[in-house]
Design a protein around this motif. Structure first.
Motif, PDB file in Angstrom:
ATOM      1  N   TYR A 114       5.885  -8.627   4.146  1.00 48.48           N
ATOM      2  CA  TYR A 114       5.773  -7.736   2.996  1.00 48.48           C
ATOM      3  C   TYR A 114       7.000  -6.839   2.831  1.00 48.48           C
ATOM      4  O   TYR A 114       7.465  -6.608   1.723  1.00 48.48           O
ATOM      5  CB  TYR A 114       4.528  -6.847   3.130  1.00 48.48           C
ATOM      6  N   SER A 115       7.493  -6.308   3.930  1.00 45.08           N
ATOM      7  CA  SER A 115       8.595  -5.355   3.873  1.00 45.08           C
ATOM      8  C   SER A 115       9.950  -6.056   3.835  1.00 45.08           C
ATOM      9  O   SER A 115      10.178  -6.991   4.608  1.00 45.08           O
ATOM     10  CB  SER A 115       8.556  -4.430   5.093  1.00 45.08           C
ATOM     11  N   THR A 118      12.088  -5.190   7.528  1.00 50.68           N
ATOM     12  CA  THR A 118      11.737  -5.624   8.887  1.00 50.68           C
ATOM     13  C   THR A 118      12.753  -6.569   9.501  1.00 50.68           C
ATOM     14  O   THR A 118      13.055  -6.481  10.696  1.00 50.68           O
ATOM     15  CB  THR A 118      10.350  -6.295   8.866  1.00 50.68           C
ATOM     16  N   CYS A 144       3.635  -5.349  -1.280  1.00 50.24           N
ATOM     17  CA  CYS A 144       5.077  -5.417  -0.997  1.00 50.24           C
ATOM     18  C   CYS A 144       5.847  -4.220  -1.546  1.00 50.24           C
ATOM     19  O   CYS A 144       6.816  -3.779  -0.933  1.00 50.24           O
ATOM     20  CB  CYS A 144       5.655  -6.727  -1.516  1.00 50.24           C
ATOM     21  N   ALA A 147       5.218  -1.458   1.000  1.00 47.69           N
ATOM     22  CA  ALA A 147       6.033  -1.651   2.202  1.00 47.69           C
ATOM     23  C   ALA A 147       7.494  -1.300   1.929  1.00 47.69           C
ATOM     24  O   ALA A 147       8.175  -0.722   2.788  1.00 47.69           O
ATOM     25  CB  ALA A 147       5.915  -3.100   2.686  1.00 47.69           C
ATOM     26  N   THR A 148       7.972  -1.619   0.738  1.00 48.88           N
ATOM     27  CA  THR A 148       9.353  -1.304   0.362  1.00 48.88           C
ATOM     28  C   THR A 148       9.556   0.202   0.250  1.00 48.88           C
ATOM     29  O   THR A 148      10.546   0.751   0.754  1.00 48.88           O
ATOM     30  CB  THR A 148       9.698  -1.992  -0.975  1.00 48.88           C
ATOM     31  N   LEU A 150       7.740   2.679   1.626  1.00 47.91           N
ATOM     32  CA  LEU A 150       7.614   3.373   2.917  1.00 47.91           C
ATOM     33  C   LEU A 150       8.867   3.184   3.774  1.00 47.91           C
ATOM     34  O   LEU A 150       9.327   4.127   4.428  1.00 47.91           O
ATOM     35  CB  LEU A 150       6.372   2.888   3.655  1.00 47.91           C
ATOM     36  N   GLY A 151       9.429   1.976   3.774  1.00 48.03           N
ATOM     37  CA  GLY A 151      10.657   1.741   4.524  1.00 48.03           C
ATOM     38  C   GLY A 151      11.818   2.550   3.983  1.00 48.03           C
ATOM     39  O   GLY A 151      12.655   3.063   4.738  1.00 48.03           O
TER      40      GLY A 151
END
Length: 202
Positions: A114-115, A118, A144, A147-148, A150-151
């Protein structure tokens, strides 16, 4: 709750449009259709067309075969065996045609989870660049895109989620995530419309 819009000022050369997983895989008629994808596509096209060299597309690449992948991903791809590369037309991984025409000059990066962070390729691309702001569009808002976002927050980027250019296959969780972006991450995430982004990106 933070006020909507670009509360931290205008956008400029240090901004990158990061468009998440707008692929044929998720288009109407694909194996994982996201009905709203078609509706947000014109807004995304407008953003890309205005800044193609400052656009980066991600693509989600499924596992090669059912049961492949580490840990729970193996179970995931047993459940979604029909979407593994051995069972689909490989062209479904490609971007939707109206976006693919912008590559190049827009860039492309593949990911298997998803990210986009990673596997390290996105970090490698951005390290040493002047990018400090990410304008995020695409799907899905609650998977996704989440996840993007948060990263990006963890790495200290200014994050702008474009409210009319993100989508999900589940309206309740899309709405919940938009509320989460606006409230729980009010110091780190701005929620702005396509028009607002275009008006302030110079």
């Amino acid at each position: 709750m933070a006020a909507p819009g670009l509360i931290h000022g205008s956008l400029g050369e240090s901004c990158l449009h990061l468009c998440v997983d707008m692929q044929r895989l998720f288009a109407p008629g694909g194996p994982w259709p996201v009905p709203w994808a078609e509706k947000v596509l014109p807004a995304i096209e407008e953003l890309v067309a205005s800044h193609p060299r400052q656009t980066l597309f991600t693509r989600f690449v499924p596992a090669a075969r059912p049961g492949a992948g580490p840990g729970t991903w193996a179970r995931y791809y047993n459940r979604w065996a029909k979407v593994t590369l051995s069972n689909i037309d490989p062209s479904l991984v490609e971007l939707m045609p109206s976006l693919a025409r912008f590559v190049p000059p827009a860039k492309l990066i593949d990911k298997r989870v998803y990210s986009p962070w990673t596997e390290g390729r996105l970090d490698a691309m951005l390290n040493g660049s002047k990018v400090d702001t990410l304008v995020i569009t695409g799907g899905e808002t609650d998977v996704c895109v989440l996840a993007t976002v948060l990263g990006a927050i963890d790495r200290g980027f200014r994050v702008v989620v474009v409210t009319d250019a993100v989508c999900s296959s589940a309206d309740p969780t899309h709405d919940a995530l938009m509320e989460l972006y606006r409230s729980r991450f009010s110091e780190q995430v701005e929620a702005a419309s396509t028009a607002e982004v275009l008006d302030s990106w110079h």
